[in-house]
Design a protein around this motif. Sequence first.
Motif, PDB file in Angstrom:
ATOM      1  N   TYR A  85      25.643  22.648  38.690  1.00  0.00           N
ATOM      2  CA  TYR A  85      26.760  21.890  39.255  1.00  0.00           C
ATOM      3  C   TYR A  85      27.789  22.877  39.812  1.00  0.00           C
ATOM      4  O   TYR A  85      27.755  24.077  39.520  1.00  0.00           O
ATOM      5  N   ILE A  96      26.802  17.833  41.632  1.00  0.00           N
ATOM      6  CA  ILE A  96      25.468  18.387  41.420  1.00  0.00           C
ATOM      7  C   ILE A  96      25.050  19.211  42.635  1.00  0.00           C
ATOM      8  O   ILE A  96      25.396  18.864  43.781  1.00  0.00           O
ATOM      9  N   GLN A 125      17.674  18.047  43.047  1.00  0.00           N
ATOM     10  CA  GLN A 125      19.078  18.393  42.894  1.00  0.00           C
ATOM     11  C   GLN A 125      19.302  19.045  41.530  1.00  0.00           C
ATOM     12  O   GLN A 125      18.513  18.866  40.607  1.00  0.00           O
ATOM     13  N   GLY A 126      20.400  19.783  41.426  1.00  0.00           N
ATOM     14  CA  GLY A 126      20.791  20.321  40.133  1.00  0.00           C
ATOM     15  C   GLY A 126      19.960  21.492  39.650  1.00  0.00           C
ATOM     16  O   GLY A 126      19.867  21.729  38.449  1.00  0.00           O
TER      17      GLY A 126
END
Length: 222
Positions: A85, A96, A125-126
């Motif tokens: 993040y 994120i 993502q992330g």
Amino acid sequence: MYDFTGGLIVNAHNMCFCEGFSIVDGVAKTCPSGRYSSKMTPCSATCELCPTGKFSDPGASECSSCTAGQIQVSSTACEKCPAGYFASAGSPDCEICPVSTYSEKAGAAQCTSCQKGKFQQVPKQGSTNEFECVECPEGYYQSNVESTSCKACATGTYAISTETITCTSCAPGKYYQSSVLPCLDCPKGYAQSSSRSTSCPACAVGKYADIIASASCKSCPP
């Protein structure tokens, strides 16, 4: 006139400004955490609330923003965003990391992009790991950052190493054999004037090429 030990400012019009405190029943009260009273705030019974994304210690004349990579978790504290993040200065929430970016440590001000010549093999993502950005294999390239795939070299071009940003074109005098192998020289008696070619035409009658990798054939002398 109130007798305050500090912080009282009187302007030319005799208006009182309370820096870091309020006045309650004639008594100066230090602004609590999460509130402030600035040099330009007329004295009143309450200190002003800090805006969202900012905090203050007791007796503050202004509120402070959480630094990049952190968010406000109370009126007196900031907390680092977790790995995967990020947050810009003053952001109310951690965001994120987008696809094909990552942050390996807590407190990231921004996510790091998968660089040119690489791609995120499993788009998500992330991401928290640099090694999720994989090098493009031989015969492929990627000229953009934050990519989720690599592009195959076009016919007449090649990439003999991994992590290629652009494929190399076969030059005049050479011809294409494979996207993962260098181009070959035209043999004697053959020539190629164009780049990215897949063959070398033979010299026409009355012309010759006495060296390899010829871009053109020479006319026979009279």
